[in-house]
Write an enzyme that holds these catalytic residues in place. Structure first.
Site, mmCIF file in Angstrom:
data_model
loop_
_atom_site.group_PDB
_atom_site.id
_atom_site.type_symbol
_atom_site.label_atom_id
_atom_site.label_comp_id
_atom_site.label_asym_id
_atom_site.label_seq_id
_atom_site.Cartn_x
_atom_site.Cartn_y
_atom_site.Cartn_z
ATOM 1 N N ARG A 103 35.768 47.347 36.457
ATOM 2 C CA ARG A 103 35.282 47.803 35.156
ATOM 3 C C ARG A 103 34.260 46.786 34.643
ATOM 4 O O ARG A 103 34.308 45.601 35.000
ATOM 5 C CB ARG A 103 36.435 47.913 34.158
ATOM 6 C CG ARG A 103 37.557 48.868 34.567
ATOM 7 C CD ARG A 103 38.689 48.824 33.547
ATOM 8 N NE ARG A 103 39.775 49.740 33.879
ATOM 9 C CZ ARG A 103 40.856 49.421 34.580
ATOM 10 N NH1 ARG A 103 40.987 48.167 35.017
ATOM 11 N NH2 ARG A 103 41.795 50.305 34.831
ATOM 12 N N LYS A 127 43.425 45.840 32.652
ATOM 13 C CA LYS A 127 44.059 46.310 31.423
ATOM 14 C C LYS A 127 45.510 45.857 31.368
ATOM 15 O O LYS A 127 46.196 45.805 32.384
ATOM 16 C CB LYS A 127 43.980 47.841 31.348
ATOM 17 C CG LYS A 127 42.575 48.370 31.089
ATOM 18 C CD LYS A 127 42.581 49.874 30.915
ATOM 19 C CE LYS A 127 41.198 50.397 30.573
ATOM 20 N NZ LYS A 127 41.184 51.866 30.403
ATOM 21 N N HIS A 190 29.888 52.536 34.322
ATOM 22 C CA HIS A 190 31.161 53.097 34.793
ATOM 23 C C HIS A 190 30.943 54.113 35.913
ATOM 24 O O HIS A 190 31.855 54.377 36.704
ATOM 25 C CB HIS A 190 31.896 53.744 33.624
ATOM 26 C CG HIS A 190 33.384 53.583 33.703
ATOM 27 N ND1 HIS A 190 34.024 52.354 33.691
ATOM 28 C CD2 HIS A 190 34.383 54.502 33.817
ATOM 29 C CE1 HIS A 190 35.329 52.523 33.777
ATOM 30 N NE2 HIS A 190 35.578 53.819 33.869
ATOM 31 N N ARG A 193 31.660 52.638 39.184
ATOM 32 C CA ARG A 193 33.108 52.621 39.477
ATOM 33 C C ARG A 193 33.566 53.998 39.954
ATOM 34 O O ARG A 193 34.327 54.107 40.908
ATOM 35 C CB ARG A 193 33.859 52.195 38.213
ATOM 36 C CG ARG A 193 35.381 52.197 38.312
ATOM 37 C CD ARG A 193 35.951 51.591 37.033
ATOM 38 N NE ARG A 193 37.354 51.890 36.816
ATOM 39 C CZ ARG A 193 38.369 51.164 37.302
ATOM 40 N NH1 ARG A 193 38.112 50.123 38.071
ATOM 41 N NH2 ARG A 193 39.624 51.474 37.027
ATOM 42 N N HIS A 216 44.758 51.353 38.274
ATOM 43 C CA HIS A 216 45.346 52.406 37.442
ATOM 44 C C HIS A 216 46.864 52.261 37.414
ATOM 45 O O HIS A 216 47.499 52.123 38.461
ATOM 46 C CB HIS A 216 45.002 53.797 37.987
ATOM 47 C CG HIS A 216 43.576 54.193 37.747
ATOM 48 N ND1 HIS A 216 42.962 55.225 38.434
ATOM 49 C CD2 HIS A 216 42.650 53.707 36.887
ATOM 50 C CE1 HIS A 216 41.714 55.342 38.002
ATOM 51 N NE2 HIS A 216 41.509 54.443 37.077
ATOM 52 N N TYR A 225 39.967 62.103 40.686
ATOM 53 C CA TYR A 225 38.971 61.975 41.750
ATOM 54 C C TYR A 225 39.220 62.962 42.886
ATOM 55 O O TYR A 225 38.303 63.249 43.656
ATOM 56 C CB TYR A 225 38.939 60.542 42.282
ATOM 57 C CG TYR A 225 38.439 59.563 41.263
ATOM 58 C CD1 TYR A 225 37.084 59.505 40.930
ATOM 59 C CD2 TYR A 225 39.309 58.705 40.593
ATOM 60 C CE1 TYR A 225 36.621 58.621 39.971
ATOM 61 C CE2 TYR A 225 38.847 57.814 39.640
ATOM 62 C CZ TYR A 225 37.512 57.780 39.328
ATOM 63 O OH TYR A 225 37.052 56.907 38.372
#
Length: 244
Positions: A103, A127, A190, A193, A216, A225
């Site tokens: 990211r 994150k 992004h 990515r 994730h 995806y």
């Protein structure tokens, strides 16, 4: 109020589902007003009416577009439109965005100490402050080595003063290269990515491996995806099959 007629009217307006939800929210606000001031209760059907959103598919570059973008710093430098520092820095940034799938917020926080150079690994704080190790490609390694052979800073992808970039400055940098490469300006950092994940799946990578690489927490986040991949397969089929 005949909510069935109302629902049909809203749907026949041929607007997207986000707009429909906005209209319904305005109607519910109006009925709240009627209920508070005139004791006119909101119809139950109006409370329950809510068009479901289809998942928004991520924007990604085709492999050809990605290669065009990655080649742009070289072309701009050869044309005298980039100084040597910005050429090396922009090339390293683009190669690392696509080569690792990080990211933008993760990328601008990277320092030299976060790179395991011999193993081509990045130690990324994602994150929820979760750390993960992710590999990156040889082109990114070479671009980073070329950059840091000419500068002295602990910031992995620095600005001209050797300080960290901001996410906004990365966005503007990408726009500049998109414009130079004649690529869609709707693309963002992004999108690199998204392209990373999409191209991995198109080339047979396991979904759970891609989940781990992207950082994730839930597999369902990565599964979007697969929809992109299905569209890709359909496109290949319709282009190649004689009975499409």
């Amino acid at each position: 109020v005949d909510t069935k007629t109302l629902g049909l009217f809203l749907q026949q307006r041929k607007v997207n589902k986000r707009t429909l939800n906005h209209d319904l929210s305005a109607l519910r606000t109006f009925f709240h007003f009627l209920e508070q001031h005139y004791h006119h209760k909101m119809p139950q059907n109006l409370k329950e009416m809510s068009p479901k959103f289809e998942p928004k598919l991520p924007q990604f570059f085709t492999l050809e577009q990605m290669n065009t973008l990655l080649a742009t710093p070289d072309q701009l430098f050869e044309a005298g439109k980039l100084t040597e520092f910005f050429w090396r820095r922009d090339k390293a940034l683009l190669e690392l965005l696509y080569g690792s799938g990080v990211r933008v917020g993760e990328l601008v926080a990277l320092r030299m100490e976060h790179v395991l150079w011999d193993q081509r690994l990045l130690r990324v704080l994602g994150k929820g402050r979760k750390e993960r190790m992710i590999p990156f490609g040889k082109p990114a390694l070479e671009a980073l080595q070329a950059l840091h052979a000419h500068i002295n800073t602990e910031v992995l992808i620095p600005n001209r003063s050797g300080e960290p970039l901001t996410t906004r400055s990365v966005e503007l940098l990408i726009k500049k290269h998109l414009l130079a490469a004649h690529l869609p300006l709707t693309m963002t950092p992004h999108s690199c990515r998204h392209s990373y994940a999409t191209h991995l799946l198109q080339n047979g990578a396991d979904l759970r491996v891609v989940q781990a690489l992207l950082g994730h927490a839930s597999l369902s986040t990565t599964q979007i995806y697969t929809h992109v991949n299905i569209q890709f397969l359909q496109k290949v089929y319709h282009k190649a099959h004689p009975q499409h």
